[in-house]
Design an enzyme around this catalytic site. Sequence first.
Site, mmCIF file in Angstrom:
data_model
loop_
_atom_site.group_PDB
_atom_site.id
_atom_site.type_symbol
_atom_site.label_atom_id
_atom_site.label_comp_id
_atom_site.label_asym_id
_atom_site.label_seq_id
_atom_site.Cartn_x
_atom_site.Cartn_y
_atom_site.Cartn_z
ATOM 1 N N GLU A 212 32.080 78.925 -69.352
ATOM 2 C CA GLU A 212 32.152 78.603 -70.770
ATOM 3 C C GLU A 212 31.013 77.650 -71.149
ATOM 4 O O GLU A 212 30.682 76.741 -70.389
ATOM 5 C CB GLU A 212 33.493 77.947 -71.109
ATOM 6 N N ASP B 275 36.927 78.784 -65.144
ATOM 7 C CA ASP B 275 37.499 78.040 -66.266
ATOM 8 C C ASP B 275 37.462 76.559 -65.924
ATOM 9 O O ASP B 275 37.899 76.144 -64.838
ATOM 10 C CB ASP B 275 38.941 78.492 -66.530
ATOM 11 N N ASP C 242 45.256 78.469 -66.491
ATOM 12 C CA ASP C 242 43.871 78.369 -66.047
ATOM 13 C C ASP C 242 43.374 79.678 -65.439
ATOM 14 O O ASP C 242 42.241 80.103 -65.694
ATOM 15 C CB ASP C 242 43.730 77.226 -65.042
#
Length: 393
Positions: free
Chosen positions: A269, A185, A373
Amino acid sequence: MRDHIAVKFRAYPTMSQARLIDRTIGCARLVYNLMLETRIAHYQTFWEGCNPTPAMFKDAFPFLREVDSFALCNAQLALSRAFKRFFEDKDAGYPKYKSKHYGRKTYTTNLSHDNIRLDGKARRLKLPKLGWLAVRQHKRIPESWNLKSVTVEHCPSGRYVATVLFERDTQTPERTEPANIVGLDYASHGLYVSSDGERADYPGFYRNMEARLSREQRKLSRMVKGSANWRKQCERVARIYEKISNQRHDYQHKKANVLAGTYDAVAVESLNLKGMAGKPKPKPDPDHPGAYLRNGRKAKSGLAKSLMDNGYGMFCTLLEYKLARQCKPLVRVDRCFPSSQLCHECGYRNPQVKDLSIREWTCPSCGAWHDRDVNAAKNIRDEGRRLIERHDS
């Protein structure tokens, strides 16, 4: 299977070699601009394309015969690639003239009839027209690697760098189903947080050097532009930027090597980094129809500076090719996936977690406590595993 690998060496040319390198770079830039000018003029006159060569200009500019001919040929290939990108990619712009004062100062030469040799024991590199060039060889090159080309660059800091391109034979490992997957992340001030709870804790090299950089830039702004002291101060500022870049790349390479060697797959991501950095977008001017305002939305200086400092996009690029060499996938999860809002235990979606100020939260459904997170990284890991299984099926 064959692939290419480039190794960058610091070069230490003599005074005569440095002058010849700069002259070769200037000749390659001149030939590029002349060929671009010829193509534009020919098209405007006859409405058809043409393919000029460096040999067309050697009679008008005899000094072009004194430099490496491969450097001029590679300038021709670079122009051809620029036009090819312009016609095939709608986002690519029309080729522009190369400037003497802006852009990278490089030229490329190719191997032909043993004109390039790398002597690892003596730490020197033989180049056409230059002869033997002293280099700092920090890496042992296997004998099975085949040398293909060399790119010589004169950096803004005044240093010279030789990037040697090798071709090597590799055995493609058998691709197996990944058992050990990690999710990453993005973290503005720490680069990433993994699903195993590891925090990268990026040191922030730019922020650490910001005070020194500001001091040197203030000195530069008070000097007479074009003077000898001004040029020396420009190199001092460039050395600071170069040191920050080297520190960042060294840190990213080491982190990417650890992740690629530890896990079978990595899920990240697919973020809109330009949007996060606050790149200005033109917007219509209400007072003047058809015109656009120069400045768009303003960026959040803290987040934008951290994003540009840690270089997350470059880190993902390094991680992707290091995983690909071991036949391991890098899975990119869609940016619209609500990784921070989902509870990885029960799947409950909490819309209140959209607020970035919430760093910890408790799931109303199952009562599990989450670090924002780490929970997002675990959801990215699970979504990455699902995408891999769907692709394999």
